[in-house]
Design a protein around this motif. Structure first.
Motif, PDB file in Angstrom:
ATOM      1  N   GLU A  80       0.810  -1.208   0.000  1.00 56.92           N
ATOM      2  CA  GLU A  80       0.000   0.000   0.000  1.00 56.92           C
ATOM      3  C   GLU A  80       0.845   1.261   0.000  1.00 56.92           C
ATOM      4  N   ASN A  84       4.643  -0.367  -7.544  1.00 56.19           N
ATOM      5  CA  ASN A  84       5.005  -1.605  -8.238  1.00 56.19           C
ATOM      6  C   ASN A  84       5.412  -2.729  -7.291  1.00 56.19           C
ATOM      7  N   GLN A  86       3.707  -5.743  -5.126  1.00 53.86           N
ATOM      8  CA  GLN A  86       2.519  -6.538  -4.839  1.00 53.86           C
ATOM      9  C   GLN A  86       2.884  -7.596  -3.809  1.00 53.86           C
ATOM     10  N   THR A 626      -0.253   1.118 -10.560  1.00 58.32           N
ATOM     11  CA  THR A 626      -0.475   1.223  -9.119  1.00 58.32           C
ATOM     12  C   THR A 626      -0.240   2.674  -8.718  1.00 58.32           C
ATOM     13  N   GLN A 628      -0.597   5.558  -5.168  1.00 54.71           N
ATOM     14  CA  GLN A 628      -0.946   5.892  -3.788  1.00 54.71           C
ATOM     15  C   GLN A 628      -0.991   7.411  -3.649  1.00 54.71           C
ATOM     16  N   TYR A 651      -4.418   2.499  -5.127  1.00 57.87           N
ATOM     17  CA  TYR A 651      -5.111   2.011  -6.332  1.00 57.87           C
ATOM     18  C   TYR A 651      -4.269   0.952  -7.036  1.00 57.87           C
ATOM     19  N   SER A 652      -4.939  -0.059  -7.553  1.00 61.98           N
ATOM     20  CA  SER A 652      -4.280  -1.074  -8.372  1.00 61.98           C
ATOM     21  C   SER A 652      -5.192  -1.409  -9.541  1.00 61.98           C
TER      22      SER A 652
END
Length: 741
Positions: A80, A84, A86, A626, A628, A651-652
């Motif tokens: 979060e 990049n 995950q 991605t 934030q 966001y993703s």
């Protein structure tokens, strides 16, 4: 064509940065030591203390306060805050899989595989992935290094490295804190630390602890069934620092911890998902995730002169996992697995640092050993009831010599040259597996040996003395070449080439036949990166921008086939490229904005699984976008303190969980289109009141209760009538109080 698209995108990003100077950031970690510059951040990403803005690497640094502001309390939540990055796992917060810029373990779930994103605790490499799922408490900072780190960090860093750096005693005075909290799902938390100086400037002790206990976050409607995703964590750490002379600094650290939460929720058989809410399951045998981790380390620093110093880091760590996983998401006993492994590791690094006029050198030697003893049980609906039992021992030894030099070509232009030679040896031995009859949790009666056995399961007579063993050796030369130029304004421009390497691996999922147990080729990444970072607007804006291109070969993937039979294979060729932007803007007194953006293109250039050409498919766990965004606003002073509002959104875009993406292998019942998560945004926020001594905080994570999956695995291709999907955490909210002393 791909290189052209990448180049155009990078030119556009550079143009935007030049005109607005407000696109990228390195999140504040901690003030620099004396000499690093006012308000700068000190990191050790190149194995020596530097201002973050002087490091020609893509690095995100998160301090302990920044983690608290974002509500990040576990390593599984770091995605979060880092572009990049995950993080996924079939086991919830246990054994997290880190993917940086699309490089991770993909769909591999066995505990014996090394992560291609190296994880370190106080510069000590942690080999077992189970130990990566740690609670975050009493940290100085976390450094996330994106891109191959094969020179100074070593093997198994094709994707990057994450270094968790704990607080050490200051050797002056004493301090500490105590924090308690309560959240929904009846969750109690407590953590704290206390530091005492035993002898001023000579000896100090710091002790820290972390506790969390709460009910399951995913409701189980099965009568009398336990809820999934509960929390039961206890961790402790002690650090003793001794500085008998001005030139000798010794830090001794010991830690231990255990987790006893219930297993992650599973959405499996379709008939038993029907009619359920997203955060509900219907499961008759929810298991428990039992993990333990402990370790000791000694970090000894010796200054031989003003220019030359030596560092020795010695560590011994251990632990284990005992995961009981109902994998069908139903009141039927279709697939129940007991994952059981125990770990030991030892490492020794000896490093020298030379800091001369216009020349800096880091060089050293490394030795690492780790072992994994595994006993897994797979209960299947075989006629009669039974399954497979699997045992093996894996040992890995790694030796390396490395050096990296920074050479000042001019006052503003620096050339970096680095190389590392690694020798890795691995042994897979004492391996056996057998087919048995017996009920879940009951006695087992072996009826056929499956390892060693080259044929179909059940065709080899049971032999209690049969054993299987293989070994492998890899040698690798990795390195780094970079040019960095500092403008008169202080902006750093850099271009680099890095080569990363991940050692060859053996299939830990081979239990139905020895024909699928063999070593596969090492992964390699040739990475090209350009970037810029600096400050503007009277140092109120910190920004960073990086663009990269990867030539990626031999990614290690799990290929599950009917039987169920698992094979570990190499994806011959892939390409990955993208752009990352980060920024921190102190827009006004008491108002700070943090934002980041990651754009990623990933593609298999050559891959075929189960007779299906997957060339052109995206890599799993590699969303294209991605982002934030958040701010910290000191709203109003109240009662000798200040009220602060801190919201953020992560966001993703869409991501796949399988290399198949939407494709299905011909002649199989696969439904791989289900193994993905669509675009989503999650909002977190907190409201706090604080002064120098007290902090009261209210928070809400996943405020709008977004329903997302964090992991998915194809089981239809293995012959089961369902896919395996793991829902992510629902909305959580609560309060906490902290006292500093």
């Amino acid at each position: 064509m791909a290189r052209t698209a990448f180049s155009r995108a990078l030119v556009v990003a550079l143009a935007i940065t030049t005109s607005t100077t407000a696109l990228a950031q390195e999140t504040t970690a901690r003030p620099a030591d004396e000499g690093a510059g006012d308000g700068d951040i000190v990191v050790t990403a190149q194995r020596r203390e530097q201002s973050l803005l002087d490091v020609p690497l893509a690095v995100t640094a998160l301090g302990g306060d920044a983690l608290a502001e974002r509500g990040i309390t576990n390593s599984a939540q770091l995605g979060e805050a880092v572009p990049n990055l995950q993080i996924n796992s079939p086991y919830g917060d246990t054994q997290p899989n880190f993917s940086l810029r699309g490089i991770g373990v993909a769909n591999e779930y066995n505990s014996n595989q090394a992560s291609p994103v190296g994880v370190y605790l106080d510069d000590v490499y942690l080999a077992p992935r189970t130990s990566h799922g740690m609670g975050l408490f009493d940290l100085d900072r976390i450094e996330v290094l994106r891109g191959p780190q094969g020179t100074l960090f070593g093997r198994n860093t094709t994707g990057g490295a994450i270094n968790f750096i704990t607080k050490k005693p200051d050797l002056s005075g004493g301090d500490g804190y105590l924090q308690v909290g309560y959240a929904n799902y009846n969750t109690f938390t407590a953590q704290g630390a206390a530091e005492v100086t035993l002898a001023e400037d000579v000896a100090g002790l710091r002790i820290a602890g972390n506790y969390a206990n709460g009910d399951g976050k995913i409701k189980n409607i099965f009568p009398g069934g336990r809820d999934a995703n509960s929390v039961d964590t206890l961790q402790g750490r002690a650090s003793l620092r001794l500085k008998p002379t001005e030139t000798l600094d010794i830090v001794l650290r010991a830690y231990g911890g255990r987790d006893r939460g219930t297993q992650a929720a599973v959405h499996g058989l379709l008939p038993f998902r029907t009619g359920l809410k997203f955060f509900e399951i219907n499961e008759n045998s929810i298991g428990e995730n039992r993990t333990d981790a402990w370790g000791f380390s000694a970090n000894v620093g010796l200054e031989l002169s003003d220019q030359l110093s030596l560092t020795s880091i010695t560590s011994y760590d251990g632990g284990g996992q005992h995961l009981q996983q109902a994998s069908d998401g139903s009141p039927l006993d279709v697939l129940n697995i007991t994952w059981r492994s125990r770990y030991r590791q030892f490492s020794q690094e000896l490093r020298g640092n030379y800091d001369g006029e216009g020349f800096n050198l880091v060089a050293g030697l490394f030795y690492g050993y780790d072992s994994n003893v595994t006993d897994n049980t797979f209960n299947l609906p075989l006629p009669p009831d039974g399954g497979f039992f699997q045992h093996y021992r894996q040992e890995r030894r790694s030796k390396a010599v490395f050096a990296q030099a920074d050479i000042d070509l001019t006052d503003q232009l620096v050339l970096t040259l680095g190389a590392r030679y690694t020798n890795d040896k691995s042994r897979y031995e004492d391996a056996f597996a057998y087919l048995f009859v017996g009920t879940l949790g009951g006695p087992q009666t072996p009826i056929a040996t499956t390892v060693p056995c080259p044929g179909v399961a059940g065709t080899c007579a049971y032999d209690p003395n049969a054993r299987f063993a293989i070994r492998d050796t890899n040698n690798a030369l990795t390195g780094r070449v970079a040019l960095s130029y500092t403008l008169d304004s202080g902006t750093l421009l850099y271009a680099s080439y890095n080569r990363g390497y991940r050692a060859g691996a053996v299939n830990g999922g081979g239990y139905t036949s020895s024909s699928g147990i063999y070593y596969i080729e090492p992964e390699r990444v040739n990475a090209y990166e350009v970037g810029m970072k600096g400050k503007a607007f009277d140092r109120r804006l910190t920004y960073a921008l990086s663009g990269f291109y990867y030539d990626y070969s031999n990614q290690q993937l799990q290929d599950t086939r009917p039987g169920p039979v698992s094979f570990l294979v190499n994806a011959p060729s892939s390409e990955v490229y993208g752009i990352e932007l980060e920024t921190t803007l102190r827009a006004a007194e008491g108002f700070r904005i943090d934002a980041s953006l990651g754009w990623l293109h990933s593609k298999y250039k050559e891959l075929s699984l189960q007779g299906t050409d997957l060339s052109g498919n995206r890599l799993p766990f590699a969303p294209k976008l991605t982002a934030q965004f958040g701010f910290q606003w000191d709203v109003v002073p109240v009662a000798d303190g200040v009220v602060t509002f801190s919201p953020n959104v992560a966001y993703s875009s869409q991501q796949y969980f399988s290399p198949f993406n939407d494709l299905n292998a011909a002649g199989t019942p696969q439904d791989n289109a289900e193994l993905q998560q669509g675009a989503n945004a999650k909002v977190n926020m907190s409201l706090s009141w604080s002064n120098d001594r007290f902090t009261l905080r209210a928070f809400a994570d996943n405020l709008f209760n977004r329903k997302t999956y964090g992991y998915g695995l194809d089981l239809r291709g293995a012959g089961f009538p369902y896919n395996f999907l793991v829902p992510a955490t629902p909305r959580t909210y609560g309060i906490s109080a902290r006292m500093n002393f």
